[in-house]
Design an enzyme around this catalytic site. Structure first.
Site, PDB file in Angstrom:
ATOM      1  N   LYS A 167       6.822 -39.398 -11.684  1.00 28.02           N
ATOM      2  CA  LYS A 167       8.202 -39.265 -11.172  1.00 28.02           C
ATOM      3  C   LYS A 167       9.303 -39.950 -12.050  1.00 28.02           C
ATOM      4  O   LYS A 167       9.011 -41.281 -12.308  1.00 28.02           O
ATOM      5  CB  LYS A 167       8.288 -39.758  -9.783  1.00 28.02           C
ATOM      6  N   ASP A 169       5.531 -45.256  -0.688  1.00 25.30           N
ATOM      7  CA  ASP A 169       6.106 -45.996  -1.866  1.00 25.30           C
ATOM      8  C   ASP A 169       6.525 -47.204  -1.393  1.00 25.30           C
ATOM      9  O   ASP A 169       5.656 -48.253  -1.352  1.00 25.30           O
ATOM     10  CB  ASP A 169       7.448 -44.976  -2.434  1.00 25.30           C
ATOM     11  N   HIS A 202       8.956 -44.196 -12.054  1.00 29.47           N
ATOM     12  CA  HIS A 202      10.287 -45.042 -12.656  1.00 29.47           C
ATOM     13  C   HIS A 202      10.983 -45.716 -11.371  1.00 29.47           C
ATOM     14  O   HIS A 202      10.622 -45.569 -10.512  1.00 29.47           O
ATOM     15  CB  HIS A 202      11.200 -44.117 -13.342  1.00 29.47           C
ATOM     16  N   GLU A 247      15.581 -37.901  -2.148  1.00 27.47           N
ATOM     17  CA  GLU A 247      15.342 -37.139  -3.459  1.00 27.47           C
ATOM     18  C   GLU A 247      14.818 -35.666  -3.330  1.00 27.47           C
ATOM     19  O   GLU A 247      13.890 -35.607  -2.279  1.00 27.47           O
ATOM     20  CB  GLU A 247      14.358 -37.864  -4.377  1.00 27.47           C
ATOM     21  N   GLU A 259       7.445 -37.918   0.219  1.00 25.93           N
ATOM     22  CA  GLU A 259       7.195 -39.302   0.121  1.00 25.93           C
ATOM     23  C   GLU A 259       8.121 -40.230   1.225  1.00 25.93           C
ATOM     24  O   GLU A 259       9.302 -39.682   1.281  1.00 25.93           O
ATOM     25  CB  GLU A 259       7.854 -39.593  -1.257  1.00 25.93           C
ATOM     26  N   LYS A 274       4.434 -48.095  -9.137  1.00 26.78           N
ATOM     27  CA  LYS A 274       5.495 -48.672  -9.791  1.00 26.78           C
ATOM     28  C   LYS A 274       5.197 -50.217 -10.320  1.00 26.78           C
ATOM     29  O   LYS A 274       5.411 -50.877  -9.636  1.00 26.78           O
ATOM     30  CB  LYS A 274       6.832 -48.878  -8.752  1.00 26.78           C
ATOM     31  N   ASP A 326      11.710 -37.152  -1.587  1.00 23.74           N
ATOM     32  CA  ASP A 326      11.414 -38.598  -1.014  1.00 23.74           C
ATOM     33  C   ASP A 326      12.496 -38.801  -0.273  1.00 23.74           C
ATOM     34  O   ASP A 326      13.623 -38.810  -0.435  1.00 23.74           O
ATOM     35  CB  ASP A 326      11.663 -39.374  -2.330  1.00 23.74           C
ATOM     36  N   SER A 338      16.647 -48.591  -3.571  1.00 23.56           N
ATOM     37  CA  SER A 338      16.112 -48.511  -2.330  1.00 23.56           C
ATOM     38  C   SER A 338      14.616 -49.070  -2.528  1.00 23.56           C
ATOM     39  O   SER A 338      13.880 -48.429  -2.488  1.00 23.56           O
ATOM     40  CB  SER A 338      15.754 -46.893  -1.539  1.00 23.56           C
ATOM     41  N   HIS A 365      21.018 -43.140  -3.772  1.00 26.97           N
ATOM     42  CA  HIS A 365      21.312 -42.958  -4.975  1.00 26.97           C
ATOM     43  C   HIS A 365      22.565 -42.010  -5.404  1.00 26.97           C
ATOM     44  O   HIS A 365      22.747 -41.599  -6.603  1.00 26.97           O
ATOM     45  CB  HIS A 365      19.986 -42.002  -5.593  1.00 26.97           C
ATOM     46  N   GLU A 397      19.771 -40.752 -10.697  1.00 27.81           N
ATOM     47  CA  GLU A 397      18.655 -40.465 -11.427  1.00 27.81           C
ATOM     48  C   GLU A 397      18.649 -39.045 -12.330  1.00 27.81           C
ATOM     49  O   GLU A 397      18.065 -38.313 -12.697  1.00 27.81           O
ATOM     50  CB  GLU A 397      17.336 -40.304 -10.404  1.00 27.81           C
TER      51      GLU A 397
HETATM   52  O1  LIG Z   1      12.349 -44.723  -4.005  1.00 27.58           O
HETATM   53  C1  LIG Z   1      11.860 -44.405  -5.037  1.00 27.58           C
HETATM   54  O2  LIG Z   1      10.966 -43.708  -5.114  1.00 27.58           O
HETATM   55  C2  LIG Z   1      12.750 -44.976  -6.353  1.00 27.58           C
HETATM   56  C3  LIG Z   1      12.557 -44.025  -7.607  1.00 27.58           C
HETATM   57  O3  LIG Z   1      12.888 -42.783  -7.539  1.00 27.58           O
HETATM   58  O4  LIG Z   1      14.075 -45.414  -5.856  1.00 27.58           O
HETATM   59  P1  LIG Z   1      14.454 -46.760  -6.200  1.00 27.58           P
HETATM   60  O5  LIG Z   1      14.087 -47.328  -7.742  1.00 27.58           O
HETATM   61  O6  LIG Z   1      15.960 -47.034  -5.796  1.00 27.58           O
HETATM   62  O7  LIG Z   1      13.620 -47.657  -5.364  1.00 27.58           O
HETATM   63 MG   LIG Z   2      10.454 -43.668  -3.146  1.00 32.52          MG
END
Ligand SMILES: O=C(O)[C@@H](CO)OP(=O)(O)O
Ligand SMILES: [Mg+2]
Length: 413
Positions: free
Chosen positions: A382, A306, A359, A161, A280, A331, A239, A45, A152, A204
């Site tokens: 996270k 994010d 991550h 999440e 989030e 990230k 999230d 995502s 996910h 995850e």
């Molecule tokens: O959205 C998020 O925060 C991440 C990690 O948990 O997902 P992705 O790496 O798929 O963007």
């Molecule tokens: Mg996120």
């Protein structure tokens, strides 16, 4: 003497990630004969403003490997591996694009991480110590994703999440082991309610039961916390990754379509019923305004960006102006170099915004982000469920750091 640290070789190769996709690992070797590597993780995502990873239509990352072997290696050859900033700026200049589309963010971040790890190894230091020096004093609080939905998982939950957050503990190890209890209790609850087949895991490592409504998932996780006896110590987070269920100006969730303003009430209502201290990406990645309305409404929740920021100072500046969030996800692969990651982190800190080193859903066993989080005294980390090797490698590294050094574990709320 200083020649010992000169970069002799930079070499990329294809490896596989935790989703069974290909990704890049880059090795850096210095004249001293020492070598280490960095891996690029991959998201499912993704934010639309993330730096671009190079991948061909068949899923191979050979274009990124070629960028490392043909261009990055030549540009970095002979530079002192301890000069992280100079090396990152050299790569940024060589790439020359706004979104790293020439060399690829995956080529660049795997190199940037390999540079830091090789320098640390060359100096005989722990990576967190090399990056953070004497300033590193704390272990981050983990946000553990124990129930998966969205992109996910194969269930119908729209929220991506469901996180548990072990806040009130004196040590990281105690916090993590308590989280393990909750994770196991949750699995048992699912077995009782739906049958063992539904304890299958999402990307995850969290469980992914056949639920449809957000409230049902929150209920299950909260029950697991209560049944484990940690009601006053472990709290909840989510999230939403809401860009993924935002369709034509509406949010498709819980079997209905909700307007952006309805969603403010939706989250406020959930936060009223459950101890949600972290939220989030509750809205689409372009809706800075509603992030800030929700943040001012939910005083006890860290609303976090994010996809909203994608580890890019340009968008964080906008978020600061608009008072959009109290938290930021960090990230490294969203931006492509460690130097830019540090700049983003520092800007957040200067503005008293909580930091969450994170991550990606597609990971490798490289545990670099554990060291990074400790190096920077990040408030949170996270890194998924406390299960599966690509996630446990980070938790185990944090346990190791706590065991070997005198670092504190503190309530950062
Ligand atoms: O959205 C998020 O925060 C991440 C990690 O948990 O997902 P992705 O790496 O798929 O963007
Ligand atoms: Mg996120």
């Amino acid at each position: 003497m200083s020649d010992e640290f000169a970069i002799k070789k930079v070499k990329g190769m294809e490896i596989i990630d935790s989703r069974g996709n290909r990704t890049i690992r880059t090795f850096v070797t210095i004249e001293k004969g020492i070598s280490s590597f960095g891996d690029a993780p991959a998201g499912a995502s993704k934010g639309s403003r993330e730096a671009l990873e190079l991948r061909d239509s068949k899923g191979s990352v050979k274009p990124a490997v070629d960028a490392v072997n043909n261009y990055i290696s030549t540009a970095l050859s002979g530079l002192d591996v301890r000069r992280q900033r100079e090396i990152d700026l050299t790569m940024i200049k060589l790439d020359g694009t706004e979104n790293k589309s020439k060399l690829g963010a995956n080529a660049m971040i795997s190199t940037s991480i390999a540079i830091a790890k090789t320098a640390a190894l060359g100096l005989g230091m722990d990576i967190f110590n090399y990056i953070g020096g004497g300033r590193s004093h704390s272990i981050p609080i983990p946000l553990l994703n124990i129930l998966n939905g969205g992109l996910h998982a194969g269930n119908s939950l729209k929220i991506q999440e469901f996180l548990i957050i072990p806040v009130n503990f004196d040590k990281f190890s105690e916090a993590l082991f308590a989280a393990l209890d909750v994770y196991k209790t949750l699995k048992n609850l699912i077995t009782e309610r739906f049958g063992k087949i539904y304890t299958a895991l999402g990307d995850e490592g969290g469980v992914a039961p056949p639920l449809e409504k957000t409230e049902d998932a929150l209920d299950l996780v909260y029950t697991a916390i209560k049944n484990s006896g940690y009601e006053d110590k472990i709290f909840l987070g989510m999230d939403a990754a809401a860009s993924d269920f935002y369709v034509d100006g509406e949010y498709e969730i819980d079997g209905s379509k909700k307007s952006p303003d309805d969603m403010i009430e939706y989250y406020a209502n959930l936060a009223n019923q459950y101890p949600i201290i972290y939220l989030e990406d509750p809205f689409d990645e372009n809706d800075f305004k509603r992030f800030s309305i929700l943040q001012s409404k939910l005083k006890n929740t860290i609303v976090t960006g994010d996809d909203l920021y994608t580890t890019n100072v340009k968008y964080l500046k906008k978020g600061i102006e608009e008072k959009s969030t109290k938290g930021v996800i960090v990230k490294p692969n969203q931006i492509g170099t460690l130097t830019e990651t540090f700049q983003f982190f520092d800007l957040a800190r200067e503005n008293s915004i909580k930091t969450i080193i994170s991550h990606r859903s597609g990971e490798t066993e490289d545990n670099f982000i554990a060291d990074l989080a400790v190096a920077l005294n990040s408030d949170f980390i996270k890194t998924g469920a406390p299960a599966r090797g690509e996630r446990t490698s980070k938790y185990n590294r944090l346990l190791e750091i706590e065991n070997n050094y005198c670092l504190e574990y503190k309530n950062k709320l």
